[in-house]
Design an enzyme around this catalytic site. Structure first.
Site, short mmCIF file in Angstrom:
data_model
loop_
_atom_site.label_atom_id
_atom_site.label_comp_id
_atom_site.label_asym_id
_atom_site.label_seq_id
_atom_site.Cartn_x
_atom_site.Cartn_y
_atom_site.Cartn_z
N GLY A 73 0.81 -1.22 0.00
CA GLY A 73 0.00 0.00 0.00
C GLY A 73 0.84 1.26 0.00
N THR A 74 1.95 1.24 0.72
CA THR A 74 2.82 2.42 0.79
C THR A 74 3.29 2.80 -0.61
OG1 THR A 74 3.55 1.83 3.01
CG2 THR A 74 5.02 3.26 1.73
N ASN A 141 -7.21 3.55 9.23
CA ASN A 141 -6.53 2.42 9.86
C ASN A 141 -6.65 2.42 11.38
OD1 ASN A 141 -4.87 4.68 8.77
ND2 ASN A 141 -3.37 3.91 10.23
N GLY A 190 -1.91 -6.44 -0.02
CA GLY A 190 -2.24 -7.85 0.15
C GLY A 190 -2.32 -8.30 1.60
N HIS A 191 -1.45 -7.76 2.45
CA HIS A 191 -1.32 -8.37 3.78
C HIS A 191 -2.41 -7.97 4.76
CE1 HIS A 191 0.71 -5.10 6.28
NE2 HIS A 191 0.84 -4.59 5.07
N THR A 228 11.54 -7.05 -11.70
CA THR A 228 10.90 -8.36 -11.87
C THR A 228 9.76 -8.50 -10.87
OG1 THR A 228 12.99 -9.29 -12.60
CG2 THR A 228 11.34 -10.87 -11.79
N CYS A 315 3.29 2.13 14.93
CA CYS A 315 4.21 2.64 13.92
C CYS A 315 5.41 1.73 13.84
CB CYS A 315 4.54 4.10 14.15
SG CYS A 315 5.76 4.42 15.37
#
Ligand code: PLP
Length: 376
Positions: A73-74, A141, A190-191, A228, A315
């Site tokens: 996301g970052t 969040n 994804g996580h 890649t 954080c």
């Protein structure tokens, strides 16, 4: 003493990897081949990436060619905010640090529930007519508060802005539709939904849109992201997305658990403050404060009792900075006492029981009770 297995209630930090995602990652690790190679090995790896791309595109209502895989996301946020090539960034005051770090020129304020002020957004865009990119997250969040992104997009587009939405926390927890949101780009990770860490994507409304890459080199991802591809990660991400079968049923199940947890916390201590309680919120998240008790004290005591939650916003350095989200909501004074409990796909009634038990015994300890009473 820990009674039973540790309980994980920190899904907004990261979710446990779903078994299907784990199988997909290990399966893809066994596939030899660079997706850019033209031989059969390469084509095998390419197939994994393109199948995943189709799955993720279909889930969000985007075209396959509009999916740019990133390291999370970052990176997706950074790619949008820099890649759209607008000099001015206007963002909500409660955005994730990965958005704020792009250098925000004007902040959209939020009310005490954590919801953005649409009239202020319109003003910010008319005061300065420099073409802007506007960033409004779908769900926060720390508090889980859901923003009126479609309305914000309408306001911003009427003023000629490009609109980016950070949907990292909402993805998998709310229905995701590029068209319904009306944004130009959307960041997902994804996580947070049971895929592997280090995976994510930037989804574009226009598959042909020009987005300046952050990483240059090879021509991967339609020249939008060189390097890649993370084939096992991408395969695992898509496998996790494929598991999001009944989002409505899951949303209702988690809301039941979350509501029980909040009701029990308030029964134990009526001075407990629940942030964003009157706003539309993700059903998996609760951010609560016990006035007078430091968040770190609660997190450590709960951890000793085998229950993992986080202090406001976790954080990465492990230090807890005062929450800019709660401060923007006018709740800065309570920010040091806020803990975040977040549930997900493997959370159960038993997990909530364990939290209530541990929280109750913590509240019964005299030092804590005195602290809370004197601050009330
Ligand atoms: N945006 C939001 C709202 C988040 O909660 C997070 C992670 O906590 C991110 C972006 C960053 O995502 P990632 O960890 O995949 O880089």
């Amino acid at each position: 003493m820990v009674a039973g297995d540790p309980v994980y209630l920190d899904y907004n930090a990261t979710a446990p990897v779903r078994p299907a995602a784990l199988r997909a990652v290990t399966g893809a690790l066994a596939v030899t081949g660079n997706p850019s190679s033209v031989h059969g090995f390469g084509r095998g790896a390419r197939r994994l990436v393109e199948d995943a791309r189709e799955r993720i595109a279909a889930w969000a209502g985007a075209a396959s060619a509009a999916v740019v895989f990133t390291s999370g996301g970052t990176e997706a946020n950074a790619l949008a905010l820099r890649g759209w090539g607008r000099r001015r960034i206007v963002a909500s005051a409660v955005e994730h640090p990965s958005v704020l770090a792009a250098g925000v020129d004007a902040m959209i304020p939020v009310d005490d529930r954590g919801i953005i002020d649409l009239a202020a957004l319109d003003r910010l865009l008319t005061e300065d007519s420099e073409p802007a990119v506007v960033a409004v997250m779908l769900a926060n969040n720390e508090t889980g508060v859901i923003q009126p992104v479609a309305e914000a997009a309408r306001v911003a587009k009427a003023r000629g802005a490009v609109v980016h939405c950070d949907a990292v926390q909402a993805a998998g927890r709310l229905p995701l539709s590029m068209a319904a949101l009306g944004v130009h780009s959307l960041a997902v990770s994804g996580h947070k939904l049971g895929g592997p860490q280090g995976t994510g994507a930037l989804l574009l409304a226009d598959a042909e849109a020009e987005v300046k890459p952050l990483l240059a080199g090879g021509g991967q991802e339609k020249r939008r992201r060189a390097g890649t591809e993370n084939v096992p990660g991408i395969a695992g991400f898509a496998a996790a997305v494929a598991e999001l079968e009944d989002p409505d049923g899951e949303r209702i199940r988690l809301a039941g658990l979350r509501d029980r947890l909040e009701a029990a916390a308030r029964d134990l201590l009526p001075t407990v403050v629940i942030f964003g309680r009157d706003a539309p919120r993700l059903s998996n998240t609760t951010c609560l404060a016990v006035p007078g008790v430091a968040a770190q004290t609660m997190v450590m005591a709960l951890d000793l009792a085998g229950v993992a939650v986080s202090a406001g916003s976790a954080c990465s350095s492990g230090k807890v900075a005062p929450s800019h989200v709660l401060s923007a909501m006018g709740q800065g004074a309570l920010a040091g006492s806020a803990i975040r409990v977040s549930l997900g796909w493997a959370s159960s009634e038993r997990d909530v029981d364990r939290f209530i038990e541990a929280f109750g015994s913590l509240m019964r300890r005299s030092a804590i009770r005195e602290g809370a009473a004197s601050a009330a």
